[in-house]
Design an enzyme around this catalytic site. Structure first.
Site, PDB file in Angstrom:
ATOM      1  CG  HIS A 130      -2.548   0.369   0.475  1.00  0.00           C
ATOM      2  ND1 HIS A 130      -3.587   0.425   1.299  1.00  0.00           N
ATOM      3  CD2 HIS A 130      -2.748   1.611  -0.276  1.00  0.00           C
ATOM      4  CE1 HIS A 130      -4.199   0.713   0.603  1.00  0.00           C
ATOM      5  NE2 HIS A 130      -3.553   1.773  -0.445  1.00  0.00           N
ATOM      6  CG  ASP A 183      -6.297  -0.488   4.738  1.00  0.00           C
ATOM      7  OD1 ASP A 183      -6.347  -1.475   5.165  1.00  0.00           O
ATOM      8  OD2 ASP A 183      -5.088  -0.094   3.842  1.00  0.00           O
ATOM      9  CG  HIS A 232      -4.235  -1.901   8.699  1.00  0.00           C
ATOM     10  ND1 HIS A 232      -4.336  -2.822   7.735  1.00  0.00           N
ATOM     11  CD2 HIS A 232      -3.790  -2.123   9.622  1.00  0.00           C
ATOM     12  CE1 HIS A 232      -4.336  -4.417   8.094  1.00  0.00           C
ATOM     13  NE2 HIS A 232      -3.842  -4.195   9.513  1.00  0.00           N
ATOM     14  CG  ASP A 246      -2.270   1.923   5.678  1.00  0.00           C
ATOM     15  OD1 ASP A 246      -1.960   1.206   6.811  1.00  0.00           O
ATOM     16  OD2 ASP A 246      -3.413   1.381   4.599  1.00  0.00           O
ATOM     17  CG  HIS A 305       2.663  -1.905   4.375  1.00  0.00           C
ATOM     18  ND1 HIS A 305       2.176  -2.447   4.258  1.00  0.00           N
ATOM     19  CD2 HIS A 305       2.710  -1.697   5.814  1.00  0.00           C
ATOM     20  CE1 HIS A 305       1.890  -3.362   6.194  1.00  0.00           C
ATOM     21  NE2 HIS A 305       2.939  -2.718   6.577  1.00  0.00           N
ATOM     22  CG  ASP A 360      -5.258  -3.116   2.098  1.00  0.00           C
ATOM     23  OD1 ASP A 360      -5.291  -4.641   2.108  1.00  0.00           O
ATOM     24  OD2 ASP A 360      -3.944  -2.503   2.892  1.00  0.00           O
ATOM     25  CG  ASP A 402      -5.937  -5.086   4.578  1.00  0.00           C
ATOM     26  OD1 ASP A 402      -7.030  -4.332   4.913  1.00  0.00           O
ATOM     27  OD2 ASP A 402      -5.255  -4.701   5.776  1.00  0.00           O
ATOM     28  CD  GLU A 435      -0.010  -4.288   1.936  1.00  0.00           C
ATOM     29  OE1 GLU A 435       0.272  -5.606   1.574  1.00  0.00           O
ATOM     30  OE2 GLU A 435       0.586  -3.193   2.114  1.00  0.00           O
TER      31      GLU A 435
END
Length: 311
Positions: A101, A128, A130, A132, A145, A231, A233, A276
């Protein structure tokens, strides 16, 4: 509005140095093997694959103890910023095949430059687990990332990777959906700068459609451009295991499709990251195929168009 035929440029970014583990560099190849180009061509889009970016580490950047592999990540950031901007300026849709990412430091910055030239605000939809939003000073790991959102908002200038006078994204124009893993310092910075966060509890309580409709109405009223950063995830790892940062409790297959279909209907999306994907951790290409299906939904495929797959 229905998704219109688009000219799409595929840009591969085999970057894994921002993540702290190996494997994401194989993501672009896995997405191609899963048929991302064919899926879009079958939907009537003009697709050009320019291949993978090929860079050498940027020797003018310092080695940074709290921003690992900065020279390599910085080189990819510069190359992708230029490639994304050039594709958008030529009237094509930049579709970035990642890669970890940290690549969004380049893709979003390129779109921010393009949007500024067009006199339109750039919005970012961050799908995502996260947020970030770390900087080298706040990051527990030093892995870049975890820093791209702060970077393209101008809040993580840890080296002159890109010109300091470049256009930034207003944090209040960043919408993060599906978040379920945030560092304590990130939480403070997100609140301070007004990033719009819809965590998984928000999705459970309000529903995906309500949240996304609000976001799209905001962007449409502002005559904005929209960059989507997806992403792996964001999805629950039961559906998409091919990622190095799995967090249980993510979006379902159907929730993600609904988001993509609504984005398609809006006609507002101007660029897309797929990030990712780590094929080494995947289950026989399952995650890559799901990402391709999500992309096809964004570009106009509907549920009733989908072929039945053999078990």
């Amino acid at each position: 509005m229905e998704a219109q035929s688009r000219s799409v440029t595929l840009i591969g970014v085999p970057l894994e140095e921002g993540s702290g583990r190996r494997g994401a560099g194989m993501g672009p190849t896995a997405l191609r093997i899963a048929g991302v180009d064919k899926a879009l061509i079958d939907l009537g889009h003009d697709v050009v694959d320019v291949g993978d970016l090929n860079v050498v580490p940027a020797r003018d950047l310092p080695n940074h103890a709290k921003a690992h592999n900065l020279r390599t990540v910085g080189a990819y950031t510069r190359a992708l910023e230029a490639a994304t901007y050039d594709a958008a300026k030529s009237g094509r849709f930049p579709l970035i095949l990642g890669g970890d990412h940290s690549l969004s430091m380049g893709s979003v910055s390129g779109m921010a430059r393009y949007a500024a030239e067009k006199g339109r605000p750039l919005f970012v939809l961050w799908l995502d687990a996260h947020s970030d939003f770390n900087s080298p000073e706040t990051s527990p790991s030093g892995n870049i990332h975890g820093m791209p959102v702060a970077f393209f908002c101008g809040l993580a200038e840890f080296a002159e990777i890109l010109p300091k006078d470049r256009p930034f994204v207003d944090p209040k124009k960043v919408f993060q959906v599906g978040i379920r893993s945030v560092d304590a310092s990130e939480r403070q910075e997100i609140r301070k700068h007004g990033v719009n966060v819809f965590d998984m509890r928000s999705l459970d309580e309000q529903g995906v459609a309500v949240i996304l409709r609000q976001i799209l109405e905001t962007i449409e009223k502002a005559n904005g451009l929209l960059h989507v950063s997806f992403d792996v995830d964001f999805l629950d790892p039961d559906f998409a295991p091919g990622v190095g940062t799995t967090v249980p409790g993510g979006a379902t297959f159907r929730e993600a499709h609904l988001i993509m279909e609504m984005l398609s209907d809006s006609g507002l999306v101007s660029s897309l990251d797929l990030v990712e994907l780590n094929p080494f951790l995947d289950d026989r290409g399952k995650s890559a195929r799901i990402m391709v299906e999500m992309t096809a939904s964004l570009f106009g495929r509907r549920i009733f168009d989908r072929p039945t797959r053999a078990a």
